[in-house]
Design a protein around this motif. Structure first.
Motif, mmCIF file in Angstrom:
data_model
loop_
_atom_site.group_PDB
_atom_site.id
_atom_site.type_symbol
_atom_site.label_atom_id
_atom_site.label_comp_id
_atom_site.label_asym_id
_atom_site.label_seq_id
_atom_site.Cartn_x
_atom_site.Cartn_y
_atom_site.Cartn_z
ATOM 1 N N GLU A 9 -9.135 -35.123 -16.039
ATOM 2 C CA GLU A 9 -9.111 -33.860 -15.313
ATOM 3 C C GLU A 9 -9.669 -34.088 -13.916
ATOM 4 N N ILE A 10 -9.022 -33.539 -12.949
ATOM 5 C CA ILE A 10 -9.468 -33.677 -11.573
ATOM 6 C C ILE A 10 -10.315 -32.455 -11.246
ATOM 7 N N SER A 11 -11.548 -32.716 -10.885
ATOM 8 C CA SER A 11 -12.462 -31.637 -10.554
ATOM 9 C C SER A 11 -12.263 -31.211 -9.106
ATOM 10 N N THR A 12 -12.383 -29.932 -8.865
ATOM 11 C CA THR A 12 -12.315 -29.455 -7.492
ATOM 12 C C THR A 12 -13.687 -29.489 -6.830
ATOM 13 N N GLU A 13 -14.727 -29.728 -7.617
ATOM 14 C CA GLU A 13 -16.075 -29.831 -7.066
ATOM 15 C C GLU A 13 -16.253 -31.216 -6.452
ATOM 16 N N PRO A 14 -16.869 -31.286 -5.278
ATOM 17 C CA PRO A 14 -17.082 -32.605 -4.661
ATOM 18 C C PRO A 14 -18.090 -33.432 -5.452
ATOM 19 N N LEU A 15 -17.944 -34.737 -5.395
ATOM 20 C CA LEU A 15 -18.898 -35.642 -6.030
ATOM 21 C C LEU A 15 -20.026 -36.011 -5.080
ATOM 22 N N LEU A 16 -19.745 -35.927 -3.778
ATOM 23 C CA LEU A 16 -20.742 -36.238 -2.754
ATOM 24 C C LEU A 16 -20.796 -35.085 -1.762
ATOM 25 N N TYR A 17 -22.014 -34.719 -1.386
ATOM 26 C CA TYR A 17 -22.216 -33.661 -0.398
ATOM 27 C C TYR A 17 -22.886 -34.247 0.836
ATOM 28 N N ARG A 18 -22.420 -33.877 2.007
ATOM 29 C CA ARG A 18 -23.167 -34.187 3.220
ATOM 30 C C ARG A 18 -24.450 -33.358 3.161
ATOM 31 N N VAL A 19 -25.468 -33.761 3.895
ATOM 32 C CA VAL A 19 -26.746 -33.043 3.852
ATOM 33 C C VAL A 19 -26.549 -31.574 4.215
ATOM 34 N N LYS A 20 -25.714 -31.290 5.215
ATOM 35 C CA LYS A 20 -25.501 -29.894 5.610
ATOM 36 C C LYS A 20 -24.892 -29.077 4.470
ATOM 37 N N ASP A 21 -24.089 -29.711 3.623
ATOM 38 C CA ASP A 21 -23.511 -29.017 2.477
ATOM 39 C C ASP A 21 -24.533 -28.854 1.353
ATOM 40 N N ALA A 22 -25.405 -29.853 1.183
ATOM 41 C CA ALA A 22 -26.480 -29.748 0.189
ATOM 42 C C ALA A 22 -27.423 -28.606 0.560
ATOM 43 N N VAL A 23 -27.628 -28.404 1.860
ATOM 44 C CA VAL A 23 -28.437 -27.270 2.337
ATOM 45 C C VAL A 23 -27.847 -25.964 1.818
ATOM 46 N N ARG A 24 -26.534 -25.842 1.924
ATOM 47 C CA ARG A 24 -25.849 -24.620 1.476
ATOM 48 C C ARG A 24 -25.883 -24.487 -0.044
ATOM 49 N N VAL A 25 -25.618 -25.583 -0.743
ATOM 50 C CA VAL A 25 -25.567 -25.549 -2.211
ATOM 51 C C VAL A 25 -26.931 -25.205 -2.801
ATOM 52 N N LEU A 26 -27.987 -25.808 -2.263
ATOM 53 C CA LEU A 26 -29.329 -25.583 -2.788
ATOM 54 C C LEU A 26 -30.022 -24.375 -2.165
ATOM 55 N N ASN A 27 -29.407 -23.801 -1.135
ATOM 56 C CA ASN A 27 -29.984 -22.638 -0.455
ATOM 57 C C ASN A 27 -31.398 -22.934 0.054
ATOM 58 N N MET A 28 -31.551 -24.093 0.662
ATOM 59 C CA MET A 28 -32.829 -24.530 1.229
ATOM 60 C C MET A 28 -32.590 -24.929 2.675
ATOM 61 N N SER A 29 -33.657 -24.998 3.436
ATOM 62 C CA SER A 29 -33.505 -25.377 4.839
ATOM 63 C C SER A 29 -33.253 -26.875 4.963
ATOM 64 N N ARG A 30 -32.700 -27.243 6.085
ATOM 65 C CA ARG A 30 -32.436 -28.650 6.380
ATOM 66 C C ARG A 30 -33.735 -29.455 6.337
ATOM 67 N N THR A 31 -34.803 -28.888 6.867
ATOM 68 C CA THR A 31 -36.104 -29.561 6.879
ATOM 69 C C THR A 31 -36.587 -29.830 5.463
ATOM 70 N N VAL A 32 -36.446 -28.853 4.579
ATOM 71 C CA VAL A 32 -36.881 -29.015 3.189
ATOM 72 C C VAL A 32 -36.047 -30.089 2.498
ATOM 73 N N ILE A 33 -34.741 -30.091 2.721
ATOM 74 C CA ILE A 33 -33.869 -31.100 2.108
ATOM 75 C C ILE A 33 -34.295 -32.498 2.556
ATOM 76 N N TYR A 34 -34.517 -32.686 3.856
ATOM 77 C CA TYR A 34 -34.930 -34.008 4.336
ATOM 78 C C TYR A 34 -36.309 -34.391 3.807
#
Length: 73
Positions: A9-34
């Motif tokens: 099955e081909i997932s539509t969810e990405p396997l890798l997120y850029r940091v800016k996308d991880a910020v959105r997914v986790l709903n955290m600030s860029r500073t917190v992610i880093y």
């Protein structure tokens, strides 16, 4: 007799997120992610000059948060 291998099955969810996308997914600030990356709580990989957060690393981080919250009420 030939055996057929079921298609994956081909997932539509990405396997890798850029940091800016991880910020959105986790709903955290860029500073917190880093900061999470710096202290080793959020795993990343690099491809060339680009840093990615694997979807599995996000799942692992969320599991850690849930375990940590489990003992506190």
């Amino acid at each position: 007799m030939t055996l057929t291998v079921p298609e994956r099955e081909i997932s539509t969810e990405p396997l890798l997120y850029r940091v800016k996308d991880a910020v959105r997914v986790l709903n955290m600030s860029r500073t917190v992610i880093y900061e999470l990356i710096r202290v080793g709580r959020l795993r990343t990989v690099k491809e060339g000059r680009t840093r990615f957060v694997p979807a599995s690393a996000i799942s692992e981080y969320l599991a850690v948060l849930e375990r940590e919250a489990g003992g506190k009420q």
